[in-house]
Motif scaffolding. Structure first.
Motif, PDB file in Angstrom:
ATOM      1  N   HIS A 125       6.710  -0.567  -5.467  1.00  0.00           N
ATOM      2  CA  HIS A 125       6.139  -1.768  -4.755  1.00  0.00           C
ATOM      3  C   HIS A 125       4.652  -1.666  -4.455  1.00  0.00           C
ATOM      4  O   HIS A 125       4.282  -2.059  -3.383  1.00  0.00           O
ATOM      5  CB  HIS A 125       7.061  -2.078  -3.532  1.00  0.00           C
ATOM      6  N   TRP A 126       3.690  -0.985  -5.042  1.00  0.00           N
ATOM      7  CA  TRP A 126       2.320  -0.805  -5.033  1.00  0.00           C
ATOM      8  C   TRP A 126       1.827  -2.109  -5.445  1.00  0.00           C
ATOM      9  O   TRP A 126       0.949  -2.758  -4.640  1.00  0.00           O
ATOM     10  CB  TRP A 126       1.957   0.330  -5.458  1.00  0.00           C
ATOM     11  N   LEU A 127       2.072  -2.664  -6.493  1.00  0.00           N
ATOM     12  CA  LEU A 127       1.173  -3.764  -7.142  1.00  0.00           C
ATOM     13  C   LEU A 127       2.151  -4.730  -7.755  1.00  0.00           C
ATOM     14  O   LEU A 127       3.370  -4.507  -8.175  1.00  0.00           O
ATOM     15  CB  LEU A 127       0.570  -2.941  -8.238  1.00  0.00           C
TER      16      LEU A 127
ATOM     17  N   SER B  83       3.447  -7.446 -10.416  1.00  0.00           N
ATOM     18  CA  SER B  83       3.769  -7.403 -11.716  1.00  0.00           C
ATOM     19  C   SER B  83       3.765  -8.471 -12.675  1.00  0.00           C
ATOM     20  O   SER B  83       3.761  -8.352 -13.720  1.00  0.00           O
ATOM     21  CB  SER B  83       5.281  -6.881 -12.126  1.00  0.00           C
ATOM     22  N   SER B  84       3.369  -9.620 -12.104  1.00  0.00           N
ATOM     23  CA  SER B  84       2.982 -10.613 -12.930  1.00  0.00           C
ATOM     24  C   SER B  84       1.996 -11.664 -12.316  1.00  0.00           C
ATOM     25  O   SER B  84       1.848 -11.845 -10.838  1.00  0.00           O
ATOM     26  CB  SER B  84       4.230 -11.652 -13.180  1.00  0.00           C
ATOM     27  N   GLY B  85       1.441 -12.581 -12.942  1.00  0.00           N
ATOM     28  CA  GLY B  85       0.716 -13.405 -12.687  1.00  0.00           C
ATOM     29  C   GLY B  85      -0.736 -13.128 -12.158  1.00  0.00           C
ATOM     30  O   GLY B  85      -1.034 -11.896 -12.405  1.00  0.00           O
ATOM     31  N   ASP B  86      -1.511 -14.091 -11.710  1.00  0.00           N
ATOM     32  CA  ASP B  86      -3.173 -13.521 -11.136  1.00  0.00           C
ATOM     33  C   ASP B  86      -3.398 -14.181  -9.863  1.00  0.00           C
ATOM     34  O   ASP B  86      -4.488 -14.265  -9.505  1.00  0.00           O
ATOM     35  CB  ASP B  86      -4.042 -14.119 -12.456  1.00  0.00           C
ATOM     36  N   LEU B  87      -2.389 -14.107  -8.988  1.00  0.00           N
ATOM     37  CA  LEU B  87      -2.529 -14.892  -7.885  1.00  0.00           C
ATOM     38  C   LEU B  87      -2.904 -13.928  -6.833  1.00  0.00           C
ATOM     39  O   LEU B  87      -3.297 -14.023  -5.492  1.00  0.00           O
ATOM     40  CB  LEU B  87      -1.293 -15.732  -7.195  1.00  0.00           C
TER      41      LEU B  87
ATOM     42  N   LYS C 292      -5.713  -6.990  -7.152  1.00  0.00           N
ATOM     43  CA  LYS C 292      -4.376  -6.145  -7.284  1.00  0.00           C
ATOM     44  C   LYS C 292      -3.502  -6.717  -8.501  1.00  0.00           C
ATOM     45  O   LYS C 292      -2.858  -5.652  -9.172  1.00  0.00           O
ATOM     46  CB  LYS C 292      -3.688  -6.530  -6.102  1.00  0.00           C
ATOM     47  N   SER C 293      -3.506  -7.905  -8.873  1.00  0.00           N
ATOM     48  CA  SER C 293      -2.832  -8.168  -9.910  1.00  0.00           C
ATOM     49  C   SER C 293      -3.411  -8.067 -11.222  1.00  0.00           C
ATOM     50  O   SER C 293      -2.905  -8.061 -12.345  1.00  0.00           O
ATOM     51  CB  SER C 293      -2.242  -9.711  -9.807  1.00  0.00           C
TER      52      SER C 293
ATOM     53  N   LEU D 259      -2.570  -3.422 -13.134  1.00  0.00           N
ATOM     54  CA  LEU D 259      -1.916  -3.060 -14.184  1.00  0.00           C
ATOM     55  C   LEU D 259      -2.058  -3.820 -15.731  1.00  0.00           C
ATOM     56  O   LEU D 259      -2.078  -2.939 -16.662  1.00  0.00           O
ATOM     57  CB  LEU D 259      -0.198  -3.598 -13.835  1.00  0.00           C
ATOM     58  N   PRO D 260      -2.312  -5.027 -15.715  1.00  0.00           N
ATOM     59  CA  PRO D 260      -2.642  -5.481 -16.980  1.00  0.00           C
ATOM     60  C   PRO D 260      -3.927  -4.626 -17.545  1.00  0.00           C
ATOM     61  O   PRO D 260      -3.966  -4.311 -18.852  1.00  0.00           O
ATOM     62  CB  PRO D 260      -2.903  -7.067 -16.922  1.00  0.00           C
ATOM     63  N   ALA D 261      -4.997  -4.491 -16.430  1.00  0.00           N
ATOM     64  CA  ALA D 261      -6.259  -4.168 -17.252  1.00  0.00           C
ATOM     65  C   ALA D 261      -6.012  -2.384 -17.666  1.00  0.00           C
ATOM     66  O   ALA D 261      -6.517  -2.070 -18.591  1.00  0.00           O
ATOM     67  CB  ALA D 261      -7.214  -3.864 -16.201  1.00  0.00           C
TER      68      ALA D 261
END
Lengths: 329, 295
Positions: free
Chosen positions: A159-161, A163-167, A171-172, A175-177
């Protein structure tokens, strides 16, 4: 230099024409069209009118002609599904794509270049071998799988980050980066390492050391500066990959970028959106490549000289290129 | 005539010792040897799995054992219908390898002749081929593959075609560059003086002498094709779920990723190990075929 830039921009025109032709006809050959998809919303007369308006009552060549006419007037056409200008749709999604691409390239550069340098300077050591193993493993991981696994670990278990969206701001983005960055990192590390290894064996480094230049300066100034051209090239190519190929990662993290828009539009047969977005992506990638080419001149004074007097130098350096130029003219 | 035979014998001996050299260099590369070992096992499994794996182990449902975490009985756990994920993953080898190989054969069959013709003839032919290649490579290959699948329809053969066609530009480029390095050699001139036809020269003299980069590219592209194909399955445009292709297994597992992440973990690991093996062999081949490039 100016002439070179203008020439490169002009070279975009055939690419745009070619890409639009290929994508437009491919989308048209695919089964069904966007109007069939939204057809249920309309009465029969209204649908017939829409068919006429978008040219679906005539041949594909007519529709392509309409599309090109619009394009020449500077319009990428209208989306049938979203009922919006394609340019507007693209601009809505572009910031997310740019953000993800630059963040992943940043992650990759910050990690891979120091690692590549370290690997080259300690050639054959444990660090070197480990970096090579890590980079080949990174290259072999399917991107979407890495993304899923990171999401499970950091979003679900710890529960650190998110997992979806860019809101959630930065922080969001993390993971994608990291997901996209890992794939890019592999190639960058390898290129940095091999480019540095080429330079490290040169005589002028031995000279620099012999006259007492500190090792740090030898590596960071004398070696790295000369090894930079291939590194910049690969950073440019990888940036292009991140801009055009992060489609799958965007899907994993529900990232609202251009890639997802394209995939959705392919499935909805929204020809204008697919064609427009792919053209703009191709243009964007070409711009990145142009910037890379201009950067060469800043890094390497020898290349700068070539840009400022392109004709004379080029003719001397590469005579076989001459007939090609004549053919182009 | 006897002189010709003599020359042939000498050349053959030269080729043999060259091959032995390449093999010696390849063997010294531990990563490449490991990769080759993995590939041999995978190919054996992929080619024979139809004969020895009972169908029931792959499709047999057992709802009393659904969604069990990995254990001694079910190494990779079971899926939502109680099917053993280990055997389904093993069975998936045949799909992923077949897709990878066929896709790359398709790209090579189109890309290599195009590149060879462009490199050999030069001039206008080259300009036309290479500009078209530029246009195709301006479209990101995954998007290209998606577009091709949506034109052709969603079947395994079409998936192979899509992944294959999307990778053609790379083969064209590599082949052209490679042909350019040998096309001005004297033996090509000699063949031409003897009145050999252009196709004969291209296939008998040029291509055999510039195969190294093409072989390396082929190996590395199989790895790329496996990833592309599984990505398409993951995006829901490739192979559909009940088929135990690795990408499709992953997609099916995604639904249960909350709490049952092993459903995605193992098929992904299988993809990674296979791709890794191809990459290691490809790197090893590059170093062995062209020692000058090795760092």
């Amino acid at each position: 230099m100016h002439r070179y830039i203008i020439k490169r921009v002009l070279m975009l025109i055939p690419i745009i024409l070619g890409v639009s032709f290929i994508v437009f006809f491919m989308m048209d050959m695919a089964e069904g069209n966007a109007l069939d998809l939204i057809g249920l919303e309309y009465s029969e007369e209204k649908l017939a009118e829409l068919y006429r308006q978008y040219g679906y009552d005539r041949s594909v060549f007519y529709r392509y002609f309409l599309y090109m006419k619009n394009l020449l007037h500077g319009s990428l056409g209208q989306s049938i599904i979203y009922k919006k200008d394609v340019w507007e749709l693209y601009m809505q999604r572009l910031p997310a794509t740019l953000k993800l691409a630059s963040a992943s390239v940043l992650v990759a550069v910050v990690l891979s270049i120091p690692l590549g340098i370290k690997a080259a300077t300690t050639h054959g050591s444990l660090v070197d071998n480990t970096s090579m193993v890590v980079s080949i493993v990174g290259l072999s991981m399917p991107n979407y799988w890495l993304g899923l696994m990171l999401a499970v670990l950091f979003a679900q278990k710890l529960h650190w980050l998110p997992s979806s969206g860019d809101l959630n701001g930065i922080k969001s983005l993390i993971l994608p980066a990291i997901t996209v960055g890992t794939g890019l990192m592999a190639t960058m590390t390898r290129t940095t390492r091999s480019s540095m290894l080429d330079v490290i064996r040169q005589d002028y480094l031995r000279t620099a050391r012999a006259k007492g230049v500190p090792e740090k300066v030898v590596i960071n100034k004398h070696a790295l500066r000369n090894a930079l051209i291939p590194i910049i090239t690969v950073v440019g190519t990888e940036m292009g990959k991140a801009l055009g190929g992060a489609v799958v990662t965007e899907n994993v993290f529900a990232w609202p970028g251009v890639g997802r828009l394209i995939i959705d539009s392919v499935n909805q047969r929204d020809t204008a959106v697919v064609t427009g977005c792919i053209i703009l992506t191709a243009v964007l990638i070409s711009i990145v490549q142009l910037i890379v080419d201009i950067l060469y001149a800043f890094v390497d004074p020898r290349l700068r000289a070539q840009y400022s007097a392109p004709r004379k130098k080029k003719a001397k350096a590469a005579p076989p290129a001459a007939p090609e130029r004549r053919a182009a003219a | 005539m006897s002189k010709g035979k003599e020359i042939a014998a000498v050349t053959a001996a030269g080729t043999k010792s060259k091959r032995r050299d390449i093999w010696r260099r390849f063997r010294r590369n531990k990563g490449a040897m490991l990769g080759m070992l993995i590939l041999i096992v995978l190919i054996l499994v992929g080619a024979t799995v139809d004969f020895w794996l009972p169908e029931d182990w792959i499709v047999g449902q057992n709802l009393t054992e659904k969604l069990q975490h990995p254990s001694a009985k079910h190494l990779f756990g079971t899926d939502e219908l109680g099917r053993d994920l280990f055997w389904r993953t093993v069975y998936g080898t045949r799909f992923s390898l077949a897709i990878g190989f066929v896709a790359v054969i398709i790209s090579a069959l189109i890309g290599v002749p195009l590149g060879a013709v462009a490199g050999y003839y030069g001039g206008k032919i080259e300009t036309v081929i290479m500009r078209i290649t530029d246009i195709f490579s301006a479209i990101p290959s995954i998007l290209m593959a998606i577009a091709i699948v949506s034109v052709l329809g969603r079947t395994t053969i079409n998936l192979m075609l899509a992944v294959g066609i999307a990778a053609v530009p790379q083969f064209t480029r590599v082949t052209r560059a490679s042909v350019l390095t040998v096309k001005n050699e004297e033996y090509i001139e000699a063949a031409r003086a003897l009145g050999k036809t252009d196709p004969y020269i291209i296939f008998r003299h040029i291509l055999p002498n510039c195969l190294s980069p093409i072989i390396v590219q082929t190996t590395l592209r199989v790895a790329g094709a496996i990833i592309s194909a599984s990505s398409l399955s993951f995006l829901g445009i490739g192979i559909k779920p009940p088929t135990p292709e690795w990408g499709a297994l992953l997609t099916a597992g995604k639904t249960y990723i909350m709490g049952y992440s092993y459903l995605c973990l193992f098929p992904g690991l299988a993809i990674m190990i296979t791709v890794l093996a191809f990459n290691m062999v490809g790197d090893g081949l590059r170093d062995a075929l062209d020692p000058k490039l090795k760092n």
